[in-house]
Design a protein around this motif. Structure first.
Motif, PDB file in Angstrom:
ATOM      1  N   THR A 137       0.990  -8.398   6.569  1.00 52.95           N
ATOM      2  CA  THR A 137      -0.126  -9.380   6.591  1.00 52.95           C
ATOM      3  C   THR A 137      -0.905  -9.505   7.523  1.00 52.95           C
ATOM      4  O   THR A 137      -0.354  -9.108   8.608  1.00 52.95           O
ATOM      5  CB  THR A 137       0.363 -10.521   5.742  1.00 52.95           C
ATOM      6  OG1 THR A 137       1.022 -11.362   6.780  1.00 52.95           O
ATOM      7  CG2 THR A 137       1.573 -10.163   4.613  1.00 52.95           C
ATOM      8  N   HIS A 202      -8.499  -1.528  11.471  1.00 62.91           N
ATOM      9  CA  HIS A 202      -8.531  -3.092  12.064  1.00 62.91           C
ATOM     10  C   HIS A 202      -9.438  -3.227  13.032  1.00 62.91           C
ATOM     11  O   HIS A 202     -10.094  -4.313  13.139  1.00 62.91           O
ATOM     12  CB  HIS A 202      -7.150  -3.120  12.476  1.00 62.91           C
ATOM     13  CG  HIS A 202      -6.203  -3.672  11.474  1.00 62.91           C
ATOM     14  ND1 HIS A 202      -5.544  -3.036  10.581  1.00 62.91           N
ATOM     15  CD2 HIS A 202      -5.684  -4.990  11.507  1.00 62.91           C
ATOM     16  CE1 HIS A 202      -4.794  -3.796   9.753  1.00 62.91           C
ATOM     17  NE2 HIS A 202      -4.943  -4.804  10.391  1.00 62.91           N
ATOM     18  N   ILE A 237      -8.337  -9.319   7.708  1.00 61.59           N
ATOM     19  CA  ILE A 237      -8.065  -8.238   8.564  1.00 61.59           C
ATOM     20  C   ILE A 237      -8.075  -8.646  10.107  1.00 61.59           C
ATOM     21  O   ILE A 237      -7.139  -8.607  10.905  1.00 61.59           O
ATOM     22  CB  ILE A 237      -8.524  -6.759   8.503  1.00 61.59           C
ATOM     23  CG1 ILE A 237      -8.382  -6.420   6.981  1.00 61.59           C
ATOM     24  CG2 ILE A 237      -8.270  -5.871   9.430  1.00 61.59           C
ATOM     25  CD1 ILE A 237      -6.788  -5.724   6.728  1.00 61.59           C
TER      26      ILE A 237
HETATM   27  O1  LIG Z   1      -2.496  -6.955   6.321  1.00 63.93           O
HETATM   28  C1  LIG Z   1      -2.800  -5.772   6.249  1.00 63.93           C
HETATM   29  O2  LIG Z   1      -3.628  -5.306   5.449  1.00 63.93           O
HETATM   30  C2  LIG Z   1      -2.069  -4.653   7.044  1.00 63.93           C
HETATM   31  O3  LIG Z   1      -2.458  -3.653   7.241  1.00 63.93           O
HETATM   32  C3  LIG Z   1      -0.851  -5.010   7.414  1.00 63.93           C
HETATM   33  C4  LIG Z   1      -0.319  -4.028   8.299  1.00 63.93           C
HETATM   34  C5  LIG Z   1      -0.488  -4.043   9.663  1.00 63.93           C
HETATM   35  C6  LIG Z   1       0.083  -3.310  10.556  1.00 63.93           C
HETATM   36  C7  LIG Z   1       0.910  -2.132  10.126  1.00 63.93           C
HETATM   37  O4  LIG Z   1       1.219  -1.399  11.102  1.00 63.93           O
HETATM   38  C8  LIG Z   1       0.946  -2.053   8.647  1.00 63.93           C
HETATM   39  C9  LIG Z   1       0.628  -2.943   7.856  1.00 63.93           C
END
Ligand SMILES: O=C(O)C(=O)Cc1ccc(O)cc1
Ligand SMILES: NC(=O)C1=CN([C@@H]2O[C@H](COP(=O)(O)OP(=O)(O)OC[C@H]3O[C@@H](n4cnc5c(N)ncnc54)[C@H](O)[C@@H]3O)[C@@H](O)[C@H]2O)C=CC1
Length: 315
Positions: A137, A202, A237
């Protein structure tokens, strides 16, 4: 698809589990492991005194320490749940405590750099089996974790060539017990796949929220007030942990730059289509991408509606 963790086990998979870093991921593992009795005992290590105090208050482990060598002593399985940029120094600090036959794993979002940083510090007879639960998350810290975080999610295990098969089987069994589906791939392939499915998305979110915040003719309160669903998703995000994500980009540089190059080319093509009124090009792309989203939903990896039931945390 199961909607809960399995029943408490009669026999633990590992006798002593050490978790290093008890934030979102470490505390979620601790909660799930204790819920199903996956380890005989859990020792939690963290560099932050506030985190250690909170882990004790929450009762997440049998022992809590700031001493990594002590945490590693006698552990059958050690899982590093720290930002990828400190995995090397953490491995160096705990190495003197590791016993022969111990398995060292991690949960880092990048795999090639973690293998490169951790492997040189491990004594002979210790098995390195890196893993990445593709579940998380935007929240951080021990209060943000929950035991079902890994349920019906993928966990990618990336053993370097020649890794002991029994150690890989133990790590696979560990994640399957937490409800995950396990896939094995090389660290390099993992980093390429995750660059496009997680890291670049991200970066796009951080960038678009930053761009909106810097506009002169549109006020910040207008951005907040009139943010439509898509932009709101980006802000979620973009609220993700700055330390963790700084480390992801610095440690998966090549794959992220490769994917960003392609992204920029495709963005330039869209820019051109808008400039020249090429509605067909826009329509074709949007039709293809709609089919991809519908494919994800058909695979059962996403709900059509946002998940409002997820626990929220303070940080
Ligand atoms: O919160 C989200 O939507 C994510 O994408 C979470 C996430 C973050 C990093 C990772 O390596 C795997 C999953
Ligand atoms: N947040 C997410 O959604 C996901 C994160 N990951 C990976 O999991 C790892 C941990 O992420 P989170 O749990 O989200 O982070 P977090 O910030 O919630 O927790 C990290 C913990 O590590 C501790 N720590 C930092 N440096 C340390 C050191 N040198 N020694 C001991 N402890 C130290 C911090 O005090 C903190 O408690 C990262 O490598 C990240 O890439 C993987 C999947 C999803």
């Amino acid at each position: 698809m199961p909607d809960r963790l399995g029943p408490k086990r009669q026999v633990p998979l590992v006798e002593r589990l050490a978790l290093v870093g008890i934030g979102l991921i470490g505390s979620s593992i601790a909660r799930a492991v204790r819920h199903i009795g996956l380890a005989g005992s859990v020792v939690a290590a963290d560099a932050s005194p506030e985190v250690r105090r909170r882990v004790e208050e929450l009762g997440l482990a049998d022992a809590v320490t700031g001493d990594l060598e002590e945490a590693a002593r006698d552990a059958d399985l050690v899982i590093l749940c720290v930002p990828v940029g400190v995995c090397g120094e953490v491995a160096a600090a705990m190495a003197p405590g590791l016993k022969a036959g111990a398995i060292v794993s991690d949960v880092g979002s990048v795999k090639g750099a973690v293998v490169a940083q951790v492997a040189p510090h491990l004594p002979a007879g210790v098995h390195l089996v890196p893993a990445h639960p593709v579940a998380g998350t935007e929240h951080s810290g021990p209060d943000a974790g929950f035991p079902t975080l890994f349920l019906n999610r993928w966990c990618i295990v990336t053993p370097p060539n020649g890794t002991d098969a029994a150690a890989v089987a133990t790590v696979r069994a560990f994640w399957e017990a937490l409800g995950s589906n396990v896939e094995i791939m090389t660290p390099q392939h993992h980093d390429l796949v995750l660059a496009i499915t997680s890291h670049v998305p991200h970066l796009i979110a951080y960038n678009i929220v930053g761009t909106a915040a810097d506009l002169e003719k549109v006020t910040q309160s207008e951005v907040i007030k009139f943010s439509a669903g898509g932009f709101r998703d980006f802000t979620r995000i973009a609220a993700s942990d700055p330390t963790m994500w700084r480390d992801v980009f610095l440690n998966n540089k090549e794959a992220v730059l490769e994917m960003l190059g392609r992204f920029n080319e495709d963005l330039a093509a869209l820019q051109r289509a808008i400039r020249w009124g090429d509605g067909e090009a826009l329509f074709d792309l949007f039709t293809r991408t709609r089919a991809i989203r519908r494919g994800i939903i058909d695979l059962g990896q996403e709900t059509a509606e946002p998940d409002f039931g997820r626990p929220r945390a303070s940080s």
